[in-house]
Design an enzyme around this catalytic site. Structure first.
Site, short mmCIF file in Angstrom:
data_model
loop_
_atom_site.label_atom_id
_atom_site.label_comp_id
_atom_site.label_asym_id
_atom_site.label_seq_id
_atom_site.Cartn_x
_atom_site.Cartn_y
_atom_site.Cartn_z
N GLU B 85 54.45 48.63 39.54
CA GLU B 85 55.02 48.53 41.06
C GLU B 85 56.48 49.06 41.10
O GLU B 85 56.76 49.86 41.88
CB GLU B 85 55.01 47.27 41.85
CG GLU B 85 53.73 47.07 42.66
CD GLU B 85 52.36 46.73 41.65
OE1 GLU B 85 52.59 46.67 40.35
OE2 GLU B 85 51.32 46.75 42.09
N HIS B 154 48.22 35.56 46.54
CA HIS B 154 47.87 36.75 47.28
C HIS B 154 47.86 36.53 48.63
O HIS B 154 47.35 37.40 49.35
CB HIS B 154 46.40 37.23 46.64
CG HIS B 154 46.46 37.64 45.48
ND1 HIS B 154 46.48 36.95 44.29
CD2 HIS B 154 46.22 38.85 44.65
CE1 HIS B 154 46.74 37.66 43.21
NE2 HIS B 154 46.36 38.76 43.60
#
Lengths: 371, 355
Positions: B85, B154
């Site tokens: 990322e 998450h």
């Protein structure tokens, strides 16, 4: 005073020069060890390096007078890197570096005046006083970046844009020995190699990441090999011609579509990490003096030109005097130019946008942001 | 007059529904398909636009938002990235600086934390630091907030974190029209936009007006929408919670309480004026969000109401309905009780109205 003798002395237009070979990683051949130095180029490199040197020394002075504030990371000692790199690429190529960026800001086309006025935080600065030392930009120059290592993925992204737009341009992406251990750099290596991005990764190894020597920071100090599957070369960063040849070699490599390449420039900074660092707690004065007397990039070029009869001492002194004057005038401008007006406070939040209300320090202060 | 609809606009309509609704010139489209349409249209319109992220190309998108795009546009425009990322977000920002218009997908915004330095320090602040020399036209998009059973790492909502930072625009669509119009605007915007989608909303169908089916349908960033008019209390929300507010409003209507439901659409810049106007009418305010309470979106709205003209119109303190101040648990009963439920909104309305 006009040097009438100059009219009579014939200088060779160019000389062949032998440069140090590079250590190679995953490359069968490196840059040529023979190069040609023309008088015109030599004088230009000399003048550029000298300008950078004096500019940084002037910045040192202004910082000590508290006219420059905050962070100030000086580049003196490393001039051959910036000048050699610029000589090896075109103005249409791209370049990004970290925070020791004043030299690159100059080689990428910003005037000394605008650089110094940015350091002193005035409206005549290249970023109108809003960026400061670490945030100066120009066409095809993406700063000046304050977060260690963050500029490397950015540079790979610029290279992606070069590839995407198909204009045969490359991006030179610089980082230091301190940044070389950053994870995001390896992420960038991976994607650059995978997608064959035209990116020249350059590690300016000046032996110290702030106060930490390379031996204390890196398990492997062969920075030119750290790209693993990316070919690399280690170059004498104190010799402008070596840097130029290596850069030309690297740029050709990238332009041919082979993907990224990595260069390690072995160089040295005379100043500490920044103006807050005297630079002598982690290295000896003797070491600094040794480099100054034996490997100074400007002295070495001057000696080369004079010994090969490519320039006279007079001429060099004239250049020095001109440079000194230019720096004085720039410093004069940088100290007398007004600070940016308060109206600028909220400008430049967004580009191409309708005016926006910006909250001030209290609810009754409603400021306006204009693009 | 609805001339032949574009290839994309009714791809998702079951034939019968489509025929029937075509008579009314409307169509039913899921949020996912609306996002897909927006991406497709903008990729077609401007060659500089491209999409990168994990699984966006050959996998058709982790949540199928980019389905069909790689097949249509190829490797150059739709790029699968490795799981890095920080690296690919930085690459996207660099590409934006050099003249392209990237759309950087985070598989979920939880992973954007790895790249947050690039979003804030490299993207958001650069135009300002350069005094206008270097714009960064980039969109960061992906699902945000709680999903179902994906547990603590998450499920975080990042609206408040990104909404805190000057130099960013932060958008949070609810409906299919929101998704399409706002994503198109975000892509055409010359500034960094954080586009917070919601995984649980992807499959939800909405009616799409004829206007919204056009290739140039844009919604302005920074303007809220009143989804339901009412006189008794203002409910302000964004993303999936708008659905809950409307459901709560339907229940309350049966008891004679009329809620005005505002869909924020944009977190930053916040449309405080729309909220103030509504509060000056209803005299009661409740914000509803999925994220945590401390320093959250609701906290900001309440502070602004306190500081603005609407304060004097409040007949009761404004309150926030938020996610519970805990990391998201896994077990269903615990998860269900970690985020606002319709009954929580109803309870809060009645408390605020003192009924």
């Amino acid at each position: 005073m006009v040097n009438i003798f100059a009219y009579f002395i014939r200088y060779p237009n160019s000389v062949r020069s032998k440069i140090l070979g590079c250590d190679l990683h995953r490359l069968d051949e490196g840059p040529s060890v023979q190069t040609v130095l023309t008088r015109e180029d030599g004088l230009r490199y000399y003048r550029t390096m000298q300008t950078m040197r004096r500019m940084e020394l002037k910045a040192d002075q202004l910082y000590k007078q508290k006219i420059i504030r905050g962070f100030c990371h000086l580049y003196d000692g490393q001039e051959a890197c910036a000048v050699g790199i610029e000589a090896g690429i075109s103005p249409t190529d791209h370049l990004i570096t970290a925070y020791r960026s004043h030299g690159y800001t100059y080689t990428r086309g910003v005037s000394v005046k605008e650089i110094m006025a940015e350091l002193t935080g005035r409206s005549g600065g290249v970023a109108k006083g809003k960026g400061g030392s670490m945030h100066m930009y120009a066409k095809n120059f993406y700063g000046g970046n304050g977060i260690v290592g963050a500029q490397v993925p950015l540079g790979a992204g610029v290279a992606l844009a070069c590839q995407y737009q198909g204009k045969n341009e490359v991006c030179v992406t610089l980082y230091g020995d301190g940044a070389a251990n950053q994870g995001q750099i390896f992420e960038s290596f991976n994607m650059a190699a995978l997608w064959k991005l035209p990116c020249i990764f350059i590690c300016e190894n000046n032996k110290y990441g702030m106060g930490t020597s390379v031996e204390r920071a890196s398990a492997s100090t062969d920075y030119y090999k750290r790209g693993d599957y990316i070919p690399g070369l280690r170059v004498d960063g104190m010799d402008v011609l070596s840097v130029r040849e290596a850069t030309r070699f690297a740029a050709d490599y990238c332009r041919s579509g082979k993907g990224p390449i990595l260069m390690e420039l072995q160089t040295y900074r005379y100043h500490g990490h920044s103006m807050s660092d005297p630079g002598v707690s982690y290295r000896t004065r003797e070491e600094i003096q040794e480099i100054r007397s034996k490997s100074d990039p400007i002295t070495m070029l001057k000696d080369c030109m004079i010994s090969r009869n490519m320039a006279s001492l007079e001429e060099i002194k004239d250049i020095d005097a001109t440079v000194r004057k230019e720096i004085e005038e720039a410093a004069q401008f940088a100290t007398s130019d007004p600070e940016p007006p308060l109206e600028d406070l909220c400008k430049h939040i967004f580009y191409n946008d309708a005016p926006l209300e910006v909250r001030g320090t209290h609810p009754w202060m409603r400021l306006k942001s204009i693009s | 007059m609805n001339t032949s609809p574009s290839e994309n606009s009714c791809e998702s309509c079951p034939l019968v529904v489509c025929l029937v609704s075509r008579l009314a010139f409307e169509c039913t489209v899921t949020v996912r398909d609306a996002l897909n349409q927006a991406l497709d249209e903008e990729l077609e319109r401007d060659e500089r636009v491209f999409l990168l992220g994990e699984e966006v190309a050959q996998y058709d998108g982790a949540y199928k938002v980019s389905r069909g795009l790689w097949k249509k546009y190829g490797d150059k425009r739709i790029i699968d990235t490795p799981i890095t990322e920080m690296g690919f977000a930085g690459i996207a920002v660099g590409a934006a600086m050099a003249g392209l218009r990237p759309i950087c997908e985070f598989m979920t915004f939880n992973f954007s934390m790895q790249a947050i330095d690039q979003v804030i320090n490299s993207a958001a602040k650069t135009y300002y630091m350069s005094a206008g020399l270097q714009p960064v036209p980039i969109v960061f998009r992906g699902p945000n907030g709680a999903s179902a059973g994906v547990a603590a790492q998450h499920s975080q909502c990042f609206a408040a974190w990104y909404g805190h930072c000057p130099g960013l625009k932060v958008v949070s669509p609810w409906s299919a029209e929101d998704a399409k119009g706002l994503l198109k605007s975000a892509i055409r915007d010359d500034n960094p936009v954080v586009f917070l989608e919601n995984e649980l909303m992807y499959g939800v169908p909405f009616e799409m007006s004829e206007e919204a089916q056009s290739k140039d349908f844009l919604l302005p960033i920074g303007k809220a929408k009143i989804e339901r008019q009412g006189n008794h209390v203002t409910l302000v929300s964004h993303s999936r919670m708008v659905s809950l507010c409307l459901d709560a409003a339907a229940v309350l209507a049966k008891e004679g309480i009329e809620c005005e439901v505002i869909n924020m659409r944009t977190i930053r810049p916040l449309d405080a004026e729309a909220i103030e106007t509504s509060v000056m009418k209803t005299n009661h305010l409740i914000t509803v969000e999925g994220g945590w309470p401390q320093f959250g979106v609701g906290a900001e709205i309440l502070a602004r109401i306190m500081e603005g003209p609407a304060f004097n119109f409040l007949d009761a303190p404004a309150v926030r309905v938020t996610g519970v101040d805990i990391p998201m648990p896994y077990a269903k009963i615990l998860e269900d009780n970690s985020i606002p439920q319709i009954k929580d909104i109803i309870f809060s309305v009645k408390k605020t109205l003192n009924v």
